[in-house]
Design a protein around this motif. Sequence first.
Motif, PDB file in Angstrom:
ATOM      1  N   PHE A 111       2.332  12.240   7.414  1.00  0.00           N
ATOM      2  CA  PHE A 111       1.491  11.411   6.816  1.00  0.00           C
ATOM      3  C   PHE A 111       0.275  11.420   7.691  1.00  0.00           C
ATOM      4  O   PHE A 111      -1.001  11.070   7.041  1.00  0.00           O
ATOM      5  CB  PHE A 111       2.145   9.876   6.719  1.00  0.00           C
ATOM      6  CG  PHE A 111       1.427   8.949   6.352  1.00  0.00           C
ATOM      7  CD1 PHE A 111       0.993   8.820   4.670  1.00  0.00           C
ATOM      8  CD2 PHE A 111       0.692   7.996   6.879  1.00  0.00           C
ATOM      9  CE1 PHE A 111       0.499   7.913   4.118  1.00  0.00           C
ATOM     10  CE2 PHE A 111      -0.442   7.107   6.309  1.00  0.00           C
ATOM     11  CZ  PHE A 111      -0.227   6.807   4.741  1.00  0.00           C
ATOM     12  N   THR A 114      -2.672  13.545   6.658  1.00  0.00           N
ATOM     13  CA  THR A 114      -3.285  13.168   5.414  1.00  0.00           C
ATOM     14  C   THR A 114      -4.389  11.833   5.583  1.00  0.00           C
ATOM     15  O   THR A 114      -5.271  11.734   5.269  1.00  0.00           O
ATOM     16  CB  THR A 114      -2.392  12.524   4.170  1.00  0.00           C
ATOM     17  OG1 THR A 114      -1.715  13.909   3.610  1.00  0.00           O
ATOM     18  CG2 THR A 114      -3.141  12.045   2.974  1.00  0.00           C
ATOM     19  N   GLN A 115      -3.635  10.831   6.328  1.00  0.00           N
ATOM     20  CA  GLN A 115      -4.479   9.718   6.949  1.00  0.00           C
ATOM     21  C   GLN A 115      -5.674  10.076   7.624  1.00  0.00           C
ATOM     22  O   GLN A 115      -6.867   9.657   7.430  1.00  0.00           O
ATOM     23  CB  GLN A 115      -3.506   8.800   7.600  1.00  0.00           C
ATOM     24  CG  GLN A 115      -4.222   7.623   8.255  1.00  0.00           C
ATOM     25  CD  GLN A 115      -3.191   6.804   9.147  1.00  0.00           C
ATOM     26  OE1 GLN A 115      -2.639   5.855   8.422  1.00  0.00           O
ATOM     27  NE2 GLN A 115      -3.178   6.893  10.389  1.00  0.00           N
ATOM     28  N   LEU A 214      -6.248   0.187   3.451  1.00  0.00           N
ATOM     29  CA  LEU A 214      -5.820   1.112   2.264  1.00  0.00           C
ATOM     30  C   LEU A 214      -4.897   1.943   2.644  1.00  0.00           C
ATOM     31  O   LEU A 214      -3.688   2.100   2.200  1.00  0.00           O
ATOM     32  CB  LEU A 214      -6.843   1.729   1.599  1.00  0.00           C
ATOM     33  CG  LEU A 214      -7.968   0.634   0.919  1.00  0.00           C
ATOM     34  CD1 LEU A 214      -8.957   1.434   0.052  1.00  0.00           C
ATOM     35  CD2 LEU A 214      -7.203  -0.363  -0.179  1.00  0.00           C
ATOM     36  N   LEU A 215      -5.043   2.427   3.847  1.00  0.00           N
ATOM     37  CA  LEU A 215      -4.317   3.645   4.461  1.00  0.00           C
ATOM     38  C   LEU A 215      -2.847   3.185   5.322  1.00  0.00           C
ATOM     39  O   LEU A 215      -1.825   3.723   4.793  1.00  0.00           O
ATOM     40  CB  LEU A 215      -5.303   4.470   5.501  1.00  0.00           C
ATOM     41  CG  LEU A 215      -6.043   5.557   4.837  1.00  0.00           C
ATOM     42  CD1 LEU A 215      -6.972   5.970   5.962  1.00  0.00           C
ATOM     43  CD2 LEU A 215      -5.608   6.535   4.091  1.00  0.00           C
ATOM     44  N   THR A 217      -1.547   0.303   3.943  1.00  0.00           N
ATOM     45  CA  THR A 217      -0.743   0.041   2.749  1.00  0.00           C
ATOM     46  C   THR A 217      -0.088   1.246   2.201  1.00  0.00           C
ATOM     47  O   THR A 217       1.247   1.365   1.873  1.00  0.00           O
ATOM     48  CB  THR A 217      -1.579  -0.638   1.697  1.00  0.00           C
ATOM     49  OG1 THR A 217      -2.197  -1.810   2.274  1.00  0.00           O
ATOM     50  CG2 THR A 217      -0.636  -1.197   0.373  1.00  0.00           C
ATOM     51  N   TRP A 218      -0.759   2.229   2.003  1.00  0.00           N
ATOM     52  CA  TRP A 218      -0.284   3.612   1.487  1.00  0.00           C
ATOM     53  C   TRP A 218       0.878   4.018   2.390  1.00  0.00           C
ATOM     54  O   TRP A 218       2.070   4.510   1.752  1.00  0.00           O
ATOM     55  CB  TRP A 218      -1.503   4.495   1.409  1.00  0.00           C
ATOM     56  CG  TRP A 218      -1.167   5.787   0.781  1.00  0.00           C
ATOM     57  CD1 TRP A 218       0.056   6.163  -0.047  1.00  0.00           C
ATOM     58  CD2 TRP A 218      -1.686   7.140   0.588  1.00  0.00           C
ATOM     59  NE1 TRP A 218       0.024   7.292  -0.655  1.00  0.00           N
ATOM     60  CE2 TRP A 218      -1.007   8.022  -0.133  1.00  0.00           C
ATOM     61  CE3 TRP A 218      -2.870   7.654   1.165  1.00  0.00           C
ATOM     62  CZ2 TRP A 218      -1.496   9.170  -0.587  1.00  0.00           C
ATOM     63  CZ3 TRP A 218      -3.231   8.827   1.061  1.00  0.00           C
ATOM     64  CH2 TRP A 218      -2.715   9.328   0.073  1.00  0.00           C
ATOM     65  N   SER A 222       5.124   4.577   1.160  1.00  0.00           N
ATOM     66  CA  SER A 222       5.467   6.022   1.159  1.00  0.00           C
ATOM     67  C   SER A 222       6.664   6.532   1.816  1.00  0.00           C
ATOM     68  O   SER A 222       6.826   7.627   1.574  1.00  0.00           O
ATOM     69  CB  SER A 222       4.125   6.743   1.703  1.00  0.00           C
ATOM     70  OG  SER A 222       2.929   6.592   0.988  1.00  0.00           O
ATOM     71  N   ASN A 246       4.514   9.764  -5.640  1.00  0.00           N
ATOM     72  CA  ASN A 246       3.410   9.474  -4.383  1.00  0.00           C
ATOM     73  C   ASN A 246       3.325  10.586  -3.775  1.00  0.00           C
ATOM     74  O   ASN A 246       4.158  11.421  -3.028  1.00  0.00           O
ATOM     75  CB  ASN A 246       3.988   8.484  -3.915  1.00  0.00           C
ATOM     76  CG  ASN A 246       3.206   8.125  -2.458  1.00  0.00           C
ATOM     77  OD1 ASN A 246       2.124   8.596  -2.422  1.00  0.00           O
ATOM     78  ND2 ASN A 246       3.333   6.910  -1.831  1.00  0.00           N
ATOM     79  N   ALA A 248       2.003  11.375  -0.743  1.00  0.00           N
ATOM     80  CA  ALA A 248       2.371  11.334   0.464  1.00  0.00           C
ATOM     81  C   ALA A 248       3.959  11.527   0.565  1.00  0.00           C
ATOM     82  O   ALA A 248       4.285  12.089   1.522  1.00  0.00           O
ATOM     83  CB  ALA A 248       1.847   9.896   1.284  1.00  0.00           C
ATOM     84  N   SER A 249       4.560  10.726  -0.098  1.00  0.00           N
ATOM     85  CA  SER A 249       5.968  10.987  -0.274  1.00  0.00           C
ATOM     86  C   SER A 249       6.455  12.311  -0.444  1.00  0.00           C
ATOM     87  O   SER A 249       7.422  12.701  -0.043  1.00  0.00           O
ATOM     88  CB  SER A 249       6.710   9.674  -1.105  1.00  0.00           C
ATOM     89  OG  SER A 249       6.397   8.691  -0.854  1.00  0.00           O
TER      90      SER A 249
END
Length: 309
Positions: A111, A114-115, A214-215, A217-218, A222, A246, A248-249
């Motif tokens: 994760f 991506t973040q 936002l990230l 929360t994501w 996830s 999702n 990320a998931s």
Amino acid sequence: MSEPINLSRPGGVDTGLTQKQLAEKYGLAVSGARPGLFAYTKQLWGRRHFIVAFATARLVAQYTTAKMGQVWQVVTPLLNCAVFYLVFGVILKNRNIPDYIPWLCTGVFIFQFTQSAVQSGTGAISYNLGLIRALHFPRACMPIAFTVIQLQQLLISMVVLVAIVLGFGMPVGAAWLLVVPALIFQMLFNTGLALIMARIGAKTSDVSQLMPFLLRTWMYISGVMYSISGNVSGWPSYCRFLMQINPASVYMELIRHSLMPSIYNRTLHPVHYQVLPPHVWAAAVAWGVVMFVLGYVFFWKAEEEYGRG
């Protein structure tokens, strides 16, 4: 001394022509105009060595002021893993996941890829205006280069992740080879998302202040620290579907299943661990390809606006 000839003055051959007509007649073009999509892609491919060199140089310089230097590339995600394990593994007693530590570390590392790509991509244009205004090159080089930086950091961190997985008794198997295509599609997804955020960030600098929230929360929705399938089984079907696709998931599940397939095949926890559903690979490919194409075209549309104003 004779007077210079002015073809556009009254009586000249260009009398009455508009500026557009004059430009077309003499083959003139607007300075910095956006090239066509295929021409732009060709220019970008020609700068591939610049992208890699820029990314490598920024990565090396990133921790030059820290005493531990490049070690922080590995220590940072490990510290995140330690904090999440303390909260979710010890305090909240998340015991329904066997081999929770390698499972958690895999989620955090993937994760964070991506973040970090989204965060750095958001400021790729706005934080590098000096370079953009000084040199002429396809502006997409910047968000792509910052995504390459995050990929390089992930590859360094993967060495530690592999050591953690092996340390918990996970055997090396053919499934490990699936990590490569999974990371390729995640890289495409991250690049497309970074391109989108780079254009938005170039126009609205305040978005960079909003992105951490936002990230975060994501991340919490996830399944980085918990099993999604084990916590949404009682939810409405459309909610379960949204959680399962999702992106990320999806990419976390692919890497976890590739490195630790034995966990998913255990019968002790049939709700939480089962054979990876076939839709996960389809979702990974779709997210990667679609997001990259959309992000690339979206960024290219505003090419001539970057660095101006």
